[in-house]
Design a protein around this motif. Sequence first.
Motif, PDB file in Angstrom:
ATOM      1  N   ALA A  72       0.891  -1.199   0.149  1.00  0.00           N
ATOM      2  CA  ALA A  72      -0.015  -0.006  -0.109  1.00  0.00           C
ATOM      3  C   ALA A  72       0.985   1.176   0.014  1.00  0.00           C
ATOM      4  N   LYS A  73       0.278   2.090  -0.669  1.00  0.00           N
ATOM      5  CA  LYS A  73       1.198   3.500  -0.817  1.00  0.00           C
ATOM      6  C   LYS A  73       1.120   4.199   0.383  1.00  0.00           C
ATOM      7  N   ASN A  74       2.403   4.981   0.668  1.00  0.00           N
ATOM      8  CA  ASN A  74       2.186   5.934   1.939  1.00  0.00           C
ATOM      9  C   ASN A  74       0.820   6.703   1.918  1.00  0.00           C
ATOM     10  N   ALA A  78      -1.896   7.159   4.870  1.00  0.00           N
ATOM     11  CA  ALA A  78      -2.175   8.632   5.472  1.00  0.00           C
ATOM     12  C   ALA A  78      -3.573   8.840   5.476  1.00  0.00           C
ATOM     13  N   ASN A  79      -4.228   8.785   4.090  1.00  0.00           N
ATOM     14  CA  ASN A  79      -5.446   9.283   4.027  1.00  0.00           C
ATOM     15  C   ASN A  79      -6.485   8.290   4.225  1.00  0.00           C
ATOM     16  N   HIS A  80      -6.299   6.956   4.601  1.00  0.00           N
ATOM     17  CA  HIS A  80      -7.319   6.076   4.824  1.00  0.00           C
ATOM     18  C   HIS A  80      -8.117   6.585   6.084  1.00  0.00           C
ATOM     19  N   ARG A  84      -6.937   8.037   9.826  1.00  0.00           N
ATOM     20  CA  ARG A  84      -6.861   9.395  10.081  1.00  0.00           C
ATOM     21  C   ARG A  84      -7.910   9.403  11.354  1.00  0.00           C
ATOM     22  N   LYS A  85      -8.870   8.461  11.616  1.00  0.00           N
ATOM     23  CA  LYS A  85      -9.773   8.345  12.828  1.00  0.00           C
ATOM     24  C   LYS A  85      -9.164   8.012  13.973  1.00  0.00           C
ATOM     25  N   ASP A  86      -8.534   6.570  13.633  1.00  0.00           N
ATOM     26  CA  ASP A  86      -8.094   5.884  14.926  1.00  0.00           C
ATOM     27  C   ASP A  86      -6.727   5.989  15.212  1.00  0.00           C
ATOM     28  N   TYR A  87      -6.031   6.279  14.123  1.00  0.00           N
ATOM     29  CA  TYR A  87      -4.357   6.186  13.947  1.00  0.00           C
ATOM     30  C   TYR A  87      -3.760   7.719  13.535  1.00  0.00           C
ATOM     31  N   ARG A 103       5.529  10.281  -1.719  1.00  0.00           N
ATOM     32  CA  ARG A 103       4.529   9.564  -0.728  1.00  0.00           C
ATOM     33  C   ARG A 103       3.435   8.981  -2.047  1.00  0.00           C
ATOM     34  N   ASN A 104       3.282   9.287  -2.894  1.00  0.00           N
ATOM     35  CA  ASN A 104       2.331   8.499  -3.853  1.00  0.00           C
ATOM     36  C   ASN A 104       2.902   7.224  -4.465  1.00  0.00           C
ATOM     37  N   MET A 105       4.263   7.174  -4.579  1.00  0.00           N
ATOM     38  CA  MET A 105       4.929   6.014  -5.070  1.00  0.00           C
ATOM     39  C   MET A 105       5.565   5.172  -3.935  1.00  0.00           C
TER      40      MET A 105
END
Length: 327
Positions: A72-74, A78-80, A84-87, A103-105
Motif C-alpha cells: 500500500a502506498k504511503n 495516511a489518508n485512509h 485518520r480516525k483511529d491512528y 509518498r504517492n510512489m
Amino acid sequence: MTPFKFSIAENPSAAIGLLQKNNSAAFLAGGTNILDLMKEHVTNPTEIIDLGRLQLNTIKPTTSGISLGALAKNTETANHPIIRKDYPLLSKAILAGASAQIRNMASNGGNLLQRTRCSYFYDIAMPCNKRVPGSGCAAMEGFNRMHAIFGWSEKCVAVYPSDMAVALSALNASVKVMQQNGNERIIPFGDFHVLPKDHPEKDNSLNFGELITTIDLPKNNFAGHAAYVKVRDRNSYAFALVSVAAGLDLQGNTINQAQIAMGGVAHKPWRALNAEAFLKGKQATKVNFTKAAELEMSAAKPLSHNQFKIEMGKQTLINALEMALKG
C-alpha cells in the motif's frame, strides 16, 4: 547504474523463489530509495525483482486493530479513513515525510527498509562500514551534525530516516513477514530495526529471502491525544534533525500511559522508555513533561557536531507532549 536483470514476481512465493536463486538480487516496490542507491553505485544488484503484481496493498481492520499491506502506498495509508480516525499519529508522521510525489510512489514495506541518508554512506569514495564492512566510519571524525546521539557504536553513527516508522514504533506495531519456507513470522516493531554495534551493514532483523507482507497495529487509546513534531532545516522535503511521536492515554488529567518514539537520533526509531516510565500515573503538566524529557535526554551521547540535538530533543519532546495533550 550498472546493468541488471529485471524479473517480475506474480505472487509472494515466486518473489521469494527468485531471490533464493540469486543472493545479489533485490526487491523493487515503489523504488524511491533503491533506485537512488543504484544510481550512486552504493548498491549494485544484478537482478531487480518487481513486486508490483503482488496483492499486498490492502488496508483493513482486524479484530485486534488494523493491518497495512506492505505494498500500500504511503499516501493511501495516511489518508485512509480508519487511519485518520483511529491512528492520527501515523497519518501525521507520514504526511510530514518526503514530498507528495514520493509518498504517492513509496510503499509501506519499502518505507521501513529505506537506508540511511548519511552523506558518507552515499559517497563511495569515503570509508563506510555500513556500505563496506571493515572500511571505517568517516562520519565518526567527520561532519556529523545530522548523526546519532543514542545507541551508536564506534563502527557507525548513522541515523535511520523514516518518519512513518517513528510513529509505528510509538504505536507498538508489528511486522509480518513470509519466510523462505512459506511460513509467516511476526516481528515486534521494536525488534525490527537494529542498532549498529559491530554490524552496521545490517539495518534490520530480516533474514535473507524474507518478504514483508503486512504491518499490523493494535488498538490504542491515543486517537484524541497524539502528536508528531518534526524539526528540520527546511519546511518540506527534508529529513528530521529530531522528531517525536507522542501518544497519551489520559484519565482526566492523569496519564495512564504515554508512548513516545524519537527520530533523527539513532540507527533506529528510538523509543523514549525512560520518559514513558516517568510519566505513567503522573499529571499531564509541563513540569512533568519537562522532567520526562530531561530524563530521556540525559542518556544522550553527542558527537563533535551535534551537541545541539540534546536541547533540541528535550524541547521537541516537551512540545510533542503538550500538543498531544491539547489533542
